[in-house]
Design an enzyme around this catalytic site. Sequence first.
Site, PDB file in Angstrom:
ATOM      1  N   ASN A 287       0.851  -1.186   0.000  1.00 54.26           N
ATOM      2  CA  ASN A 287       0.000   0.000   0.000  1.00 54.26           C
ATOM      3  C   ASN A 287       0.898   1.251   0.000  1.00 54.26           C
ATOM      4  O   ASN A 287       1.599   1.508   0.975  1.00 54.26           O
ATOM      5  CB  ASN A 287      -0.887  -0.060   1.258  1.00 54.26           C
ATOM      6  CG  ASN A 287      -1.832   1.110   1.372  1.00 54.26           C
ATOM      7  OD1 ASN A 287      -1.460   2.240   1.095  1.00 54.26           O
ATOM      8  ND2 ASN A 287      -3.043   0.843   1.812  1.00 54.26           N
ATOM      9  N   PRO A 288       0.892   2.028  -1.100  1.00 57.00           N
ATOM     10  CA  PRO A 288       1.799   3.177  -1.220  1.00 57.00           C
ATOM     11  C   PRO A 288       1.574   4.238  -0.130  1.00 57.00           C
ATOM     12  O   PRO A 288       2.533   4.883   0.317  1.00 57.00           O
ATOM     13  CB  PRO A 288       1.476   3.770  -2.595  1.00 57.00           C
ATOM     14  CG  PRO A 288       0.619   2.769  -3.292  1.00 57.00           C
ATOM     15  CD  PRO A 288       0.019   1.859  -2.274  1.00 57.00           C
ATOM     16  N   GLY A 289       0.329   4.416   0.309  1.00 56.15           N
ATOM     17  CA  GLY A 289       0.034   5.388   1.372  1.00 56.15           C
ATOM     18  C   GLY A 289       0.705   4.992   2.670  1.00 56.15           C
ATOM     19  O   GLY A 289       1.342   5.811   3.353  1.00 56.15           O
TER      20      GLY A 289
ATOM     21  N   ASP B 131      -0.646  -3.960   9.828  1.00 53.29           N
ATOM     22  CA  ASP B 131      -2.029  -4.335   9.552  1.00 53.29           C
ATOM     23  C   ASP B 131      -2.903  -3.324  10.266  1.00 53.29           C
ATOM     24  O   ASP B 131      -2.698  -3.020  11.441  1.00 53.29           O
ATOM     25  CB  ASP B 131      -2.365  -5.758   9.987  1.00 53.29           C
ATOM     26  CG  ASP B 131      -3.607  -6.247   9.240  1.00 53.29           C
ATOM     27  OD1 ASP B 131      -3.535  -6.352   7.990  1.00 53.29           O
ATOM     28  OD2 ASP B 131      -4.658  -6.461   9.870  1.00 53.29           O
TER      29      ASP B 131
ATOM     30  N   TYR C 104      -9.676   5.614   3.830  1.00 53.75           N
ATOM     31  CA  TYR C 104     -10.864   6.227   4.430  1.00 53.75           C
ATOM     32  C   TYR C 104     -10.586   7.627   4.986  1.00 53.75           C
ATOM     33  O   TYR C 104     -11.457   8.208   5.649  1.00 53.75           O
ATOM     34  CB  TYR C 104     -11.388   5.328   5.566  1.00 53.75           C
ATOM     35  CG  TYR C 104     -11.760   3.927   5.133  1.00 53.75           C
ATOM     36  CD1 TYR C 104     -13.017   3.648   4.587  1.00 53.75           C
ATOM     37  CD2 TYR C 104     -10.862   2.867   5.269  1.00 53.75           C
ATOM     38  CE1 TYR C 104     -13.359   2.360   4.193  1.00 53.75           C
ATOM     39  CE2 TYR C 104     -11.190   1.572   4.883  1.00 53.75           C
ATOM     40  CZ  TYR C 104     -12.435   1.328   4.348  1.00 53.75           C
ATOM     41  OH  TYR C 104     -12.778   0.060   3.960  1.00 53.75           O
ATOM     42  N   ASP C 105      -9.400   8.175   4.742  1.00 51.52           N
ATOM     43  CA  ASP C 105      -9.008   9.463   5.346  1.00 51.52           C
ATOM     44  C   ASP C 105     -10.035  10.585   5.162  1.00 51.52           C
ATOM     45  O   ASP C 105     -10.286  11.336   6.108  1.00 51.52           O
ATOM     46  CB  ASP C 105      -7.634   9.920   4.813  1.00 51.52           C
ATOM     47  CG  ASP C 105      -6.487   9.183   5.494  1.00 51.52           C
ATOM     48  OD1 ASP C 105      -6.731   8.476   6.481  1.00 51.52           O
ATOM     49  OD2 ASP C 105      -5.337   9.320   5.024  1.00 51.52           O
TER      50      ASP C 105
ATOM     51  N   HIS D 115      -3.388   6.574  14.185  1.00 51.54           N
ATOM     52  CA  HIS D 115      -3.106   5.236  14.686  1.00 51.54           C
ATOM     53  C   HIS D 115      -1.693   4.785  14.306  1.00 51.54           C
ATOM     54  O   HIS D 115      -0.922   4.318  15.123  1.00 51.54           O
ATOM     55  CB  HIS D 115      -4.164   4.282  14.139  1.00 51.54           C
ATOM     56  CG  HIS D 115      -4.385   4.397  12.644  1.00 51.54           C
ATOM     57  ND1 HIS D 115      -4.565   5.601  12.019  1.00 51.54           N
ATOM     58  CD2 HIS D 115      -4.422   3.465  11.659  1.00 51.54           C
ATOM     59  CE1 HIS D 115      -4.708   5.407  10.712  1.00 51.54           C
ATOM     60  NE2 HIS D 115      -4.636   4.118  10.474  1.00 51.54           N
ATOM     61  N   ARG D 116      -1.325   4.983  13.029  1.00 48.99           N
ATOM     62  CA  ARG D 116       0.000   4.554  12.555  1.00 48.99           C
ATOM     63  C   ARG D 116       1.084   5.421  13.190  1.00 48.99           C
ATOM     64  O   ARG D 116       2.141   4.912  13.570  1.00 48.99           O
ATOM     65  CB  ARG D 116       0.055   4.643  11.012  1.00 48.99           C
ATOM     66  CG  ARG D 116       1.344   4.124  10.402  1.00 48.99           C
ATOM     67  CD  ARG D 116       1.190   3.894   8.909  1.00 48.99           C
ATOM     68  NE  ARG D 116       0.134   2.917   8.650  1.00 48.99           N
ATOM     69  CZ  ARG D 116      -1.085   3.244   8.214  1.00 48.99           C
ATOM     70  NH1 ARG D 116      -1.404   4.497   7.932  1.00 48.99           N
ATOM     71  NH2 ARG D 116      -1.999   2.303   8.045  1.00 48.99           N
TER      72      ARG D 116
END
Length: 203
Positions: free
Chosen positions: A9-11, A68, A152-153, A178-179
Site C-alpha cells: 500500500n503506497p500510502g 495491519d 478512508y481518510d 493510529h499509525r
Amino acid sequence: MRVFLATTNPGKLSELKKGLRPLGWTFVTPGELPYTPPEETGMSFEDNAMLKAASAARQTGLPSLADDSGLEVDALGGEPGVYSARFGGHTRDLDRNLYLLERLKGVPLEERTARFVAVLVLAYPDGHLEVYRGETEGLILEAPRGHLGFGYDPLFYVPEAGRTFAEMLPGEKARYSHRGKALRALREAWAHGPPPREIKPME
Ligand code: ITT
C-alpha cells in the site's frame, strides 16, 4: 540495519518511511526483492501483521516490518475491521468510501463513532517478533472532506484536531493517527538501539 517494508500500500509505505526515518535504517521495499504477500487469514490486526511480517522475513532473509490496520465502526458492530482493505468486496478507495457512507445512511453523527487501529510487527529471520499498536478515535462524516492521505481518510474526522485525516499534512496526520502512534511506540522502544529480547523462563 536493512529493513524490508512489507506493504503493498503506497500510502502506508510513505507514512512508514517518514516515521522510521529518525532510526537511520536502510529501507528495502517490495519491487527491490521478490516478495509475495501471504493470504491474510487472521482474525485480528495482530495476527495479520505477524503473518505478513514473518512471511516477509522468511522470503527476504531481512528483518521485516508489516502494518495491519483498519477501521472499526461502532454502528456496524466493528466492521470493516480486519476486512477494511476489501470492505463490501470493493478494492478501490473511492468505492469503499461510498459503500461505507451507504451502510451508515440515516445514522446520526453522534452515533457514527469509529476508531482506526494500526499494528506494526517487526519480524526477524530467526522468528523473533516485536509488536507495536496505535489507535485513534473519530467520527465517520456524512460526506468526504479533504484530498490528502489515502483510504478512508476523507471520511475520518478527528474531533481533537477539528479536521479529517485527509485535511492534514503528513506531519499532522502522524501526530494524531493510529499509525503515527504505533510508530512512536516503535521509536521509543528503539531509542537506545534494539530493544532487549524478553528472556523466557525454561519450562
Ligand atoms: P498491505 O497488507 O500490503 O500492507 P493493505 O492496504 O492490504 O496493504 P491492510 O490489509 O492492513 O493493508 O488494510 C488496511 C486498509 O485499511 C487499507 O487498505 C485502507 O483502506 C485502510 N486504512 C488503514 N490505514 C489507513 C489510514 O491511515 N488512512 C486511511 N485508510 C487506512
